[in-house]
Design a protein around this motif. Structure first.
Motif, PDB file in Angstrom:
ATOM      1  N   ASP A   1      -1.678   3.215  -6.013  1.00 49.95           N
ATOM      2  CA  ASP A   1      -1.711   4.589  -5.486  1.00 49.95           C
ATOM      3  C   ASP A   1      -0.304   5.092  -5.183  1.00 49.95           C
ATOM      4  OD1 ASP A   1      -4.432   4.658  -5.666  1.00 49.95           O
ATOM      5  OD2 ASP A   1      -4.810   4.252  -3.557  1.00 49.95           O
ATOM      6  N   ASN A   2       0.534   4.211  -4.656  1.00 47.03           N
ATOM      7  CA  ASN A   2       1.896   4.602  -4.289  1.00 47.03           C
ATOM      8  C   ASN A   2       2.838   4.597  -5.490  1.00 47.03           C
ATOM      9  OD1 ASN A   2       3.825   5.273  -2.202  1.00 47.03           O
ATOM     10  ND2 ASN A   2       4.707   3.260  -2.516  1.00 47.03           N
TER      11      ASN A   2
ATOM     12  N   SER B   1       2.597   5.875  -8.481  1.00 46.86           N
ATOM     13  CA  SER B   1       2.779   7.180  -9.121  1.00 46.86           C
ATOM     14  C   SER B   1       3.832   7.998  -8.392  1.00 46.86           C
ATOM     15  CB  SER B   1       1.440   7.920  -9.141  1.00 46.86           C
ATOM     16  OG  SER B   1       1.598   9.205  -9.680  1.00 46.86           O
ATOM     17  N   SER B   2       3.732   8.053  -7.064  1.00 47.16           N
ATOM     18  CA  SER B   2       4.708   8.798  -6.265  1.00 47.16           C
ATOM     19  C   SER B   2       6.114   8.234  -6.457  1.00 47.16           C
ATOM     20  CB  SER B   2       4.301   8.745  -4.789  1.00 47.16           C
ATOM     21  OG  SER B   2       5.306   9.310  -3.982  1.00 47.16           O
TER      22      SER B   2
ATOM     23  N   ASP C   1      -4.784  -1.781  -4.975  1.00 44.56           N
ATOM     24  CA  ASP C   1      -5.067  -0.343  -4.921  1.00 44.56           C
ATOM     25  C   ASP C   1      -3.979   0.428  -4.198  1.00 44.56           C
ATOM     26  OD1 ASP C   1      -7.427  -0.735  -6.304  1.00 44.56           O
ATOM     27  OD2 ASP C   1      -8.616  -0.997  -4.483  1.00 44.56           O
ATOM     28  N   GLU C   2      -3.512  -0.109  -3.079  1.00 46.67           N
ATOM     29  CA  GLU C   2      -2.471   0.583  -2.310  1.00 46.67           C
ATOM     30  C   GLU C   2      -1.172   0.690  -3.104  1.00 46.67           C
ATOM     31  OE1 GLU C   2      -1.880  -1.118   1.514  1.00 46.67           O
ATOM     32  OE2 GLU C   2      -3.919  -0.682   2.216  1.00 46.67           O
TER      33      GLU C   2
END
Length: 350
Positions: free
Chosen positions: A163-164, A166-167, A159-160
């Motif tokens: 989530d990162n 995309s950035s 998940d981490e």
């Protein structure tokens, strides 16, 4: 820091050996497997790193991807390798076909020098066309090493990372566009700035003039920003040095004795059977002489208490609780060989 050093060592190996590597198979063994290994995965464990991983694809049976890394019985990363001389193009890659048939969220395409990490940001279970993380192992930057560390077995959190991702992906694309615009400003880019500062009609002639002006303005702005930061850093360093010059010289209260160093050499002689010598580091304090694994305070191997009249050797259990043993001389350290070696095992297990 340890991962950074390992990546640097692998990069040096790649540069040194690539001229003698001719095949995809030798690229895998010399470059890719060591990379997987330094991420903490056991390349000799076929339940953790599966070579020639097969997933049936409809009517097409038996296609294989080079490696799959497993965790808790599920593939977490699938890897396709190329010869280091080949360019990486993922469009006809087996990774695309495999991605939606497995439960993995990450795919890696590599030739042992360039690495491209993919996920499914744009459409669930369908691998993106562009990687979210891309690097050349021989030209690593600190922020990239930080991102690689997230794939280490000890840090891995799906998940981490997603989530990162995309950035990372869109920041990379934006930086690429900025670079292209700085090198050769597009018509729309020039119009954006010209329209803000020029009140007349933006004819082709005016746009031609502003193309040069925009390019020069950006170059000058970047140059000025760099100079400002350099000057600020130099000023800060000068002020720091001036402050240090004003301070009276501090006298260290730590006095490392020859007896402590001799004790350290005895510990090294015992532990070198399990550890490389360079990983066994001493750090002296006012109250004890510590011997650490990898110069890490959280990994104490033992302590020598030699300055308080009686001599003690402090050894540690699995909970890092210290037990002191009385010694008549430092030669008594040899009597606790088994306990010292057991301490090393605690860190290996973790």
């Amino acid at each position: 820091m340890e991962l950074q050093n390992q990546l640097k060592a692998l990069a040096e190996k790649v540069v040194k050996l690539k001229g003698r590597i001719d095949t995809e198979e030798s690229t895998k063994h010399a470059f890719v497997l060591p990379f997987i290994n330094l991420l903490g995965y056991d390349t000799f464990n076929p339940t953790e790193v599966v070579p020639e991983f097969t997933a049936d694809l409809g009517l097409k049976k038996g296609e294989k991807v080079d490696y799959a890394i497993f965790q808790n019985g599920e593939p977490i990363i699938i890897i396709e390798c190329k010869n280091w001389k080949e360019k990486l193009t993922a469009h006809n890659s087996q990774l695309f076909r495999y991605f939606h048939t497995t439960k993995t969220r990450f795919a890696l395409l590599t030739n042992g020098i360039e690495y491209q990490f993919y996920t499914d940001l744009e459409s669930a279970n369908k691998m993106d066309e562009k990687p979210f993380l891309e690097f050349d192992i021989t030209q690593l930057k600190e922020n990239t090493i930080h991102e690689i560390a997230k794939f280490h077995k000890s840090n891995f959190n799906i998940d981490e990372i997603v989530d990162n991702a995309s950035s990372l992906k869109y920041t990379k694309e934006i930086k690429k566009l900025i670079t292209e615009e700085l090198q050769s400003p597009s018509h729309d880019f020039v119009r954006l700035f010209a329209g803000e500062v020029y009140s007349g009609r933006l004819t082709e002639k005016v746009m031609g003039e502003f193309t040069d002006l925009v390019s020069k303005a950006f170059t000058q702005t970047i140059s000025e920003k760099v100079n400002d930061r350099l000057n600020a850093a130099l000023t800060k360093e000068t002020e720091k040095q001036q402050e240090e010059d004003k301070e009276p010289e501090k006298i260290s209260k730590v006095n490392t004795t020859e007896e402590e160093l001799e004790g350290y050499r005895i510990v090294v002689a015992i532990l070198r059977r399990k550890l490389p010598v360079e990983r066994i580091v001493h750090r002296d304090t006012q109250s004890y002489f510590g011997i650490l694994l990898d110069d890490n305070n959280r990994k104490p191997l033992c302590r020598l208490h030699l300055n308080g009249g009686n001599k003690y050797l402090g050894v540690f259990d699995e909970q890092k609780e210290e037990t002191r043993h009385l010694m008549e001389s430092i030669d008594d350290i040899y009597q606790f060989e088994e306990e010292l070696l057991k301490t090393v095992g605690y860190y290996e297990d973790n």
